[in-house]
Design a protein around this motif. Structure first.
Motif, mmCIF file in Angstrom:
data_model
loop_
_atom_site.group_PDB
_atom_site.id
_atom_site.type_symbol
_atom_site.label_atom_id
_atom_site.label_comp_id
_atom_site.label_asym_id
_atom_site.label_seq_id
_atom_site.Cartn_x
_atom_site.Cartn_y
_atom_site.Cartn_z
ATOM 1 N N ALA A 189 -10.287 12.383 -2.088
ATOM 2 C CA ALA A 189 -9.612 11.208 -2.636
ATOM 3 C C ALA A 189 -9.711 9.979 -1.760
ATOM 4 N N GLY A 190 -9.997 10.148 -0.503
ATOM 5 C CA GLY A 190 -10.045 9.000 0.380
ATOM 6 C C GLY A 190 -8.660 8.513 0.738
ATOM 7 N N PRO A 191 -8.538 7.287 1.240
ATOM 8 C CA PRO A 191 -7.218 6.762 1.625
ATOM 9 C C PRO A 191 -6.288 6.647 0.425
ATOM 10 N N THR A 192 -5.074 7.076 0.599
ATOM 11 C CA THR A 192 -4.071 7.002 -0.459
ATOM 12 C C THR A 192 -2.767 6.465 0.111
ATOM 13 N N ALA A 193 -1.831 6.204 -0.787
ATOM 14 C CA ALA A 193 -0.506 5.753 -0.366
ATOM 15 C C ALA A 193 0.412 6.900 0.012
ATOM 16 N N LEU A 194 -0.088 8.139 -0.029
ATOM 17 C CA LEU A 194 0.724 9.311 0.291
ATOM 18 C C LEU A 194 0.683 9.594 1.790
ATOM 19 N N ALA A 195 1.847 9.710 2.387
ATOM 20 C CA ALA A 195 1.951 10.121 3.783
ATOM 21 C C ALA A 195 2.209 11.627 3.844
ATOM 22 N N PRO A 196 1.899 12.280 4.968
ATOM 23 C CA PRO A 196 2.189 13.718 5.067
ATOM 24 C C PRO A 196 3.645 14.051 4.820
ATOM 25 N N ALA A 197 4.562 13.178 5.239
ATOM 26 C CA ALA A 197 5.988 13.430 4.969
ATOM 27 C C ALA A 197 6.284 13.363 3.479
ATOM 28 N N ASP A 198 5.564 12.510 2.737
ATOM 29 C CA ASP A 198 5.740 12.468 1.281
ATOM 30 C C ASP A 198 5.318 13.787 0.647
ATOM 31 N N LEU A 199 4.179 14.325 1.087
ATOM 32 C CA LEU A 199 3.713 15.608 0.553
ATOM 33 C C LEU A 199 4.700 16.725 0.863
ATOM 34 N N LEU A 200 5.270 16.697 2.074
ATOM 35 C CA LEU A 200 6.266 17.708 2.431
ATOM 36 C C LEU A 200 7.508 17.591 1.551
ATOM 37 N N ALA A 201 7.897 16.368 1.234
ATOM 38 C CA ALA A 201 9.069 16.177 0.365
ATOM 39 C C ALA A 201 8.796 16.686 -1.043
ATOM 40 N N PHE A 202 7.648 16.305 -1.605
ATOM 41 C CA PHE A 202 7.334 16.741 -2.972
ATOM 42 C C PHE A 202 7.165 18.252 -3.049
ATOM 43 N N ALA A 203 6.595 18.857 -2.023
ATOM 44 C CA ALA A 203 6.434 20.318 -2.027
ATOM 45 C C ALA A 203 7.771 21.031 -1.891
ATOM 46 N N GLY A 204 8.762 20.388 -1.284
ATOM 47 C CA GLY A 204 10.058 21.025 -1.096
ATOM 48 C C GLY A 204 10.995 20.915 -2.276
ATOM 49 N N TYR A 205 10.682 20.051 -3.234
ATOM 50 C CA TYR A 205 11.576 19.891 -4.389
ATOM 51 C C TYR A 205 11.581 21.126 -5.288
ATOM 52 N N LYS A 206 10.550 21.945 -5.235
ATOM 53 C CA LYS A 206 10.509 23.116 -6.125
ATOM 54 C C LYS A 206 11.564 24.150 -5.754
ATOM 55 N N TYR A 207 12.135 24.095 -4.550
ATOM 56 C CA TYR A 207 13.153 25.067 -4.169
ATOM 57 C C TYR A 207 14.436 24.896 -4.970
#
Length: 291
Positions: A189-207
């Protein structure tokens, strides 16, 4: 006849002279005492001058220098993936935000505006329900571990080692998911507006959905578990699609032109893949906890 003096004074016997005692073979050291008795080891020589204070000071300074360099390296690399200075932003929440965010995770169909608001920088989560946070994922992960222990206890399978294994497994899957997403975004995808902390937050919402499904399974059996899990799988899929679509398709600051063509299509596939992985992980991390 003997003289008169001989009868009054009998002759004296001669006592032979006393022989001198032979010289002893060993000195008597049983009494201890003076320096002439026993054996004393010679005193140890003083250490050389070059092994004294200057060398120890040099070693201490060298060790402190290595520790400082190691800490700087760790801080720089940690700040690249999870900026510690920005963690305050992800935990800037309040009670109203938490309630609204939980409602958004369970009923995303009632929400229409998914755009994150900016004021030079993204506003704090407590002012915008669309902003990602780490408070809800952290609390949901801890609650999931507690509910896991409750589920194991109802089946007489609870043990500290078993609960620790469940927690380690869930954490490993979470980190593996985030690393796989980072790798996919970097390669495709190349550069995106997503930071690693954003990915961690979105992955944690499924709990949040996993907790609801486990509680429904404990109260209503397998039927309740599958009903709630199906609903939560659908809602987390919709939530991820609508949230990540704006993040992945937004123009990153590093690019001067809008994202079009094959890269735009690839980002859509990545969005679908990241959202579609959530129901699979939710089922895999919960189905074995219920009989």
């Amino acid at each position: 006849m003997e003289p008169d003096g001989a009868s009054r004074h009998p002759p004296k016997r001669r006592v032979p002279p006393r022989l001198a005692e032979p010289h002893p073979l060993f000195d008597d050291t049983s009494a201890g005492g003076g320096p002439e008795r026993g054996y004393r080891a010679p005193p140890a020589p003083p250490p050389p001058a070059f092994l004294a204070q200057p060398v120890s000071s040099l070693a201490a300074a060298y060790g402190a220098s290595l520790a400082t360099q190691g800490r700087d390296i760790v801080d720089r690399n940690l700040d690249r993936f999870l900026p510690v200075g920005r963690l305050k932003y992800y935990f800037a929440v309040d009670t109203v935000y938490v309630g609204r965010k939980l409602g958004l995770l369970v009923f995303p169909f009632l929400h229409s505006d998914w755009q994150v608001r900016f004021q030079d920088t993204p506003v704090a989560p407590r002012f915008d329900v669309n902003a990602p946070d780490l408070y809800i994922p952290a609390m949901a992960f801890i609650t999931y571990i507690l509910v896991t222990g409750l589920a194991l206890g109802t089946q007489n399978k609870f043990s500290p080692d078993g609960l620790g294994l469940q927690a380690s497994s869930a954490l490993a899957w979470l980190l593996l998911e985030v690393l796989a997403q980072l790798l996919a975004l970097y390669l495709g995808a190349g550069p995106t507006a997503l930071a690693p902390a954003d990915l961690l937050a979105f992955a944690g919402y499924k709990y949040v959905g996993m907790i609801l499904a486990l509680l429904a399974g404990l109260l209503f059996g397998r039927a309740g578990y599958f009903a709630v899990l199906s609903w939560c799988s659908l809602t987390i899929f919709v939530f991820m699609i609508r949230s990540l679509r704006l993040k992945l398709l937004a123009e990153p600051a590093a690019e001067a032109v809008p994202v079009r063509g094959p890269r735009n299509q690839l980002r859509m596939y990545l969005t679908m893949g990241m959202a579609g992985a959530q129901p699979l992980l939710m089922y895999g991390l919960t189905q074995h906890l219920l009989t």
